[in-house]
Scaffold this motif. Structure first.
Motif, short mmCIF file in Angstrom:
data_model
loop_
_atom_site.label_atom_id
_atom_site.label_comp_id
_atom_site.label_asym_id
_atom_site.label_seq_id
_atom_site.Cartn_x
_atom_site.Cartn_y
_atom_site.Cartn_z
N LEU A 78 1.19 -1.84 0.02
CA LEU A 78 0.10 -0.22 -0.32
C LEU A 78 0.72 1.17 0.55
N ARG A 79 1.97 1.27 0.84
CA ARG A 79 2.54 2.04 1.00
C ARG A 79 3.54 2.14 -0.34
N SER A 80 3.73 2.28 -1.08
CA SER A 80 4.86 1.84 -2.15
C SER A 80 3.96 2.15 -3.73
N GLY A 81 2.09 2.08 -3.06
CA GLY A 81 1.56 1.93 -4.21
C GLY A 81 1.07 0.76 -5.57
N GLN A 82 1.76 -0.26 -5.29
CA GLN A 82 1.30 -1.18 -5.75
C GLN A 82 -0.40 -1.66 -5.33
N LEU A 383 14.15 -9.11 -1.93
CA LEU A 383 14.00 -7.80 -2.74
C LEU A 383 13.16 -6.89 -2.40
N ILE A 384 11.79 -7.43 -1.85
CA ILE A 384 11.07 -6.18 -1.53
C ILE A 384 11.34 -5.03 -1.13
N ALA A 385 12.31 -5.76 -0.39
CA ALA A 385 12.11 -4.27 0.84
C ALA A 385 13.21 -3.34 -0.48
N VAL A 386 14.14 -3.71 -0.75
CA VAL A 386 15.37 -3.29 -2.26
C VAL A 386 14.57 -2.54 -2.94
N LEU A 387 13.44 -3.51 -3.69
CA LEU A 387 12.64 -2.20 -4.63
C LEU A 387 11.57 -2.05 -4.62
N GLY A 388 11.27 -2.20 -2.95
CA GLY A 388 10.24 -1.53 -2.61
C GLY A 388 8.83 -1.55 -2.85
N VAL A 389 8.67 -2.78 -3.81
CA VAL A 389 7.36 -3.14 -4.71
C VAL A 389 7.50 -5.07 -4.25
N ILE A 390 6.10 -5.44 -4.88
CA ILE A 390 5.74 -6.49 -4.40
C ILE A 390 5.29 -7.09 -6.39
N GLY A 391 4.93 -7.90 -6.09
CA GLY A 391 4.24 -8.76 -7.49
C GLY A 391 4.98 -9.30 -7.90
N ARG A 392 5.07 -9.30 -9.26
CA ARG A 392 5.62 -9.95 -10.71
C ARG A 392 7.65 -9.49 -10.52
N TRP A 393 7.76 -7.67 -10.10
CA TRP A 393 8.89 -8.21 -9.92
C TRP A 393 10.14 -8.17 -8.99
N PRO A 394 9.42 -8.32 -7.34
CA PRO A 394 10.60 -9.28 -6.76
C PRO A 394 10.81 -10.77 -7.04
N ALA A 395 9.36 -11.01 -7.86
CA ALA A 395 9.72 -13.19 -7.92
C ALA A 395 10.61 -13.31 -9.42
N LEU A 396 10.17 -12.31 -10.13
CA LEU A 396 11.19 -12.43 -11.49
C LEU A 396 12.08 -12.30 -11.00
N LEU A 397 12.75 -11.66 -10.21
CA LEU A 397 14.32 -11.70 -10.19
C LEU A 397 15.07 -12.48 -9.42
N ALA A 398 13.68 -12.77 -8.14
CA ALA A 398 13.97 -13.87 -7.22
C ALA A 398 14.35 -15.28 -8.01
N LEU A 399 13.39 -15.53 -8.52
CA LEU A 399 13.65 -16.40 -10.17
C LEU A 399 15.20 -16.10 -10.68
N MET A 400 15.11 -15.82 -11.30
CA MET A 400 15.81 -15.52 -12.39
C MET A 400 17.34 -15.53 -11.40
N VAL A 401 17.47 -15.31 -10.24
CA VAL A 401 19.17 -15.91 -9.10
C VAL A 401 19.38 -16.43 -9.28
N TYR A 402 18.39 -17.81 -8.80
CA TYR A 402 17.81 -19.16 -9.04
C TYR A 402 17.99 -19.66 -10.49
N SER A 403 18.13 -18.85 -11.04
CA SER A 403 18.63 -20.07 -12.71
C SER A 403 19.46 -20.00 -12.97
#
Length: 522
Positions: A78-82, A383-403
């Motif tokens: 909510l705070r970050s506008g997501q 990643l949520i704390a670093v990016l300040g967002v939730i949803g697809r972006w931290p998820a995509l970044l996390a999956l990319m890191v694991y890949s």
């Protein structure tokens, strides 16, 4: 071999082109929408649908992000506008969000929220407080009616939700106030009901509007020292919402006072005991237009459960082929394809560049290995704390890191398999390093590289189910919702399609591997 290399290079180019088009589209897909969030428990799911459908009826476009997690995650969204709005409780806002005290009224809460760009309004009409409960038969046997009575029995097994254990108004303060003994174990709220019914635990934390309290014959222990504040349901929203969506906001204000406690318990019962979809429950409430009609229908709802109970197999099939199957499968595929695609575009060229430099190669592989060991939920939280967002972006970044690690390590391993004699022959022919890599080394390494992409895809398909905990969608939505409802059939309806995707991925890469090895022999 040259043909195979050209095909692989063209595939990388096409993948990069598709990502360049698709990824920016993700950012613009949500513009103009009123985004409604929810926490990960039944009541919050239902309230999110009530809010979204009310706003949509006023002519607005809405999007619901269900099951985002605990208070901290949803508040950050909510705070970050997501998200723009979600259902929250005054006690939680006062103690957890603005770090005030239990005596704060709505005016004081709003004064504290203004610097955050937020507001709380539209009291919905019910209080959903925290409490502790235990099996009524056991409580009668031990003579326990109040929390003070509970303190006399420190050997009872406590199973509390992780959020309640960590909250400022949760276990720590409650234990200090009542001198409660024992060390609680952390349990998902939905699973705790099964645990207490099966006598694996003796005491659990409950929300006072939970439908299963009476259904399981639980006794809510009296808070005789008035530890818990009131938790009146309100809308917590961004202050720019009324300006951005005036018609929707006007409609939402008409929800004030429309949901009493009996109504909310009835709606929770429809979800947890009758397995009705959240959107259907909300639609029924809004169409009925009276709290009394739903409140009076609670007993009918409970009777309906007994009359329409299905076998587990029938429930599983019904949930498996639900209307959301293709939407969730597509979301899951997008998460996997984008994350593995980006990882491939990064890791393969990086492996080629690092191969001639052993020290840099070891450093890169070590770094990727360390990132691989971070638990997925912990990485998502970071990643949520670093990016300040939730949803697809931290998820995509996390999956990319694991890949990255399996693709990078297999690229290096594949290049190491090139016989030294072939490299020497290429040098004798006067080939440049780039020519040698494209014509000899990469074609020989390609099957091993593809094995790394294969491993990365399998990891991403499994890990992508966790992404639903932060609102990234995918088949994990069914698993997360199933946990909230303690619905094993729904959880399995999310796990089985994910397993099917993993099997399809294996079959695809097995076919590619056979083709590459046949081309290599030719």
């Amino acid at each position: 071999m040259r043909c195979t290399t050209r095909l692989f290079s063209r595939a990388l180019m096409v993948m990069g082109f598709c990502l360049a088009i698709f990824v920016p589209a993700l950012a613009h897909a949500q513009e103009g929408e009123l985004k409604v969030g929810s926490k990960r428990f039944t009541e919050s799911y239902i309230l999110a649908e009530v809010i979204a459908q009310t706003a949509q009826a006023a002519g607005g476009k809405t999007r619901v992000l269900q099951g985002l997690g605990n208070t901290a995650i949803v508040f950050e969204a909510l705070r970050s506008g997501q998200i723009d709005v979600y259902g929250e409780y005054t006690g939680t806002i006062a103690l957890e969000i603005v770090k005030g005290d239990a005596t704060m009224n709505l005016a004081a809460i709003n004064q504290a929220l203004v610097p955050l760009g937020l507001g709380a309004a539209v009291p919905l009409g019910f209080n959903d407080g925290y409490a502790l409960a235990m099996r009524r038969a056991q409580a009668d046997e031990l003579g326990i009616k109040t929390l003070s009575d509970l303190a006399k029995h420190p050997t009872l097994k406590l199973g509390l939700s992780n959020e309640f254990i960590g909250r400022a108004d949760g276990w720590k303060g409650l234990a200090a106030r009542y001198q409660l003994g024992g060390q609680p174990i952390g349990l998902d709220h939905g699973l705790a009901y099964d645990a207490i019914a099966q006598k694996q635990i003796d005491v659990m934390d409950i929300y006072t509007t939970d439908a299963k309290i009476d259904h399981l014959g639980l006794l809510v222990l009296q808070d005789d020292q008035a530890y818990f504040p009131r938790y009146d349901a309100v809308l917590l929203y961004r202050l720019d919402l009324p300006q951005k969506h005036p018609a929707a906001w006007a409609a939402l204000q008409k929800l004030e006072g429309r949901i009493n406690e009996a109504t909310m318990i009835a709606m929770n019962a429809q979800a947890e005991l009758a397995s009705q979809p959240f959107d259907a429950i909300a639609r029924q409430f809004l169409v009925q237009n009276t709290a009394q009609a739903l409140a009076g229908g609670q007993q009918a709802t409970l009777q309906k459960v007994g009359k329409t109970s299905q076998s587990f197999g029938a429930q599983l099939w019904q949930r498996l082929i639900g209307d959301d199957l293709w939407r969730l499968t597509w979301q899951h595929l997008v998460l996997v394809l984008v994350s593995v695609g980006v990882a491939t575009l990064l890791a393969v060229p990086l492996g080629v560049l690092l191969f001639p430099h052993p020290k840099l190669r070891a450093l890169a592989l070590g770094t990727a290995g360390v990132l691989q060991t971070i638990p997925s939920l912990a990485l998502l939280a970071v990643l949520i704390a670093v990016l300040g967002v939730i949803g697809r972006w931290p998820a995509l970044l996390a999956l990319m890191v694991y890949s990255v690690l399996p693709i990078l390590s297999n690229t290096v391993a594949g290049l190491s398999e090139v016989p030294p004699g072939l490299r020497n022959a290429a040098l004798a022919l006067g080939m440049t390093p780039g020519q040698r890599m494209g014509a000899i080394e990469l074609p020989i390494a390609l099957p091993t590289v593809m094995a790394g992409i294969r491993t990365a895809s399998a990891i991403a398909i499994g890990t992508a189910t966790i992404a639903a905990f932060i609102g990234a969608g995918g088949l994990g939505e069914r698993i997360v919702t199933g946990l909230a409802l303690n619905d094993s059939a729904l959880m399995l309806a999310g796990a089985l399609p994910a397993a099917g995707l993993a099997l399809c991925s294996e079959l695809f890469f097995e076919a590619v591997d056979r083709y590459l090895r046949r081309s290599k022999r030719i």
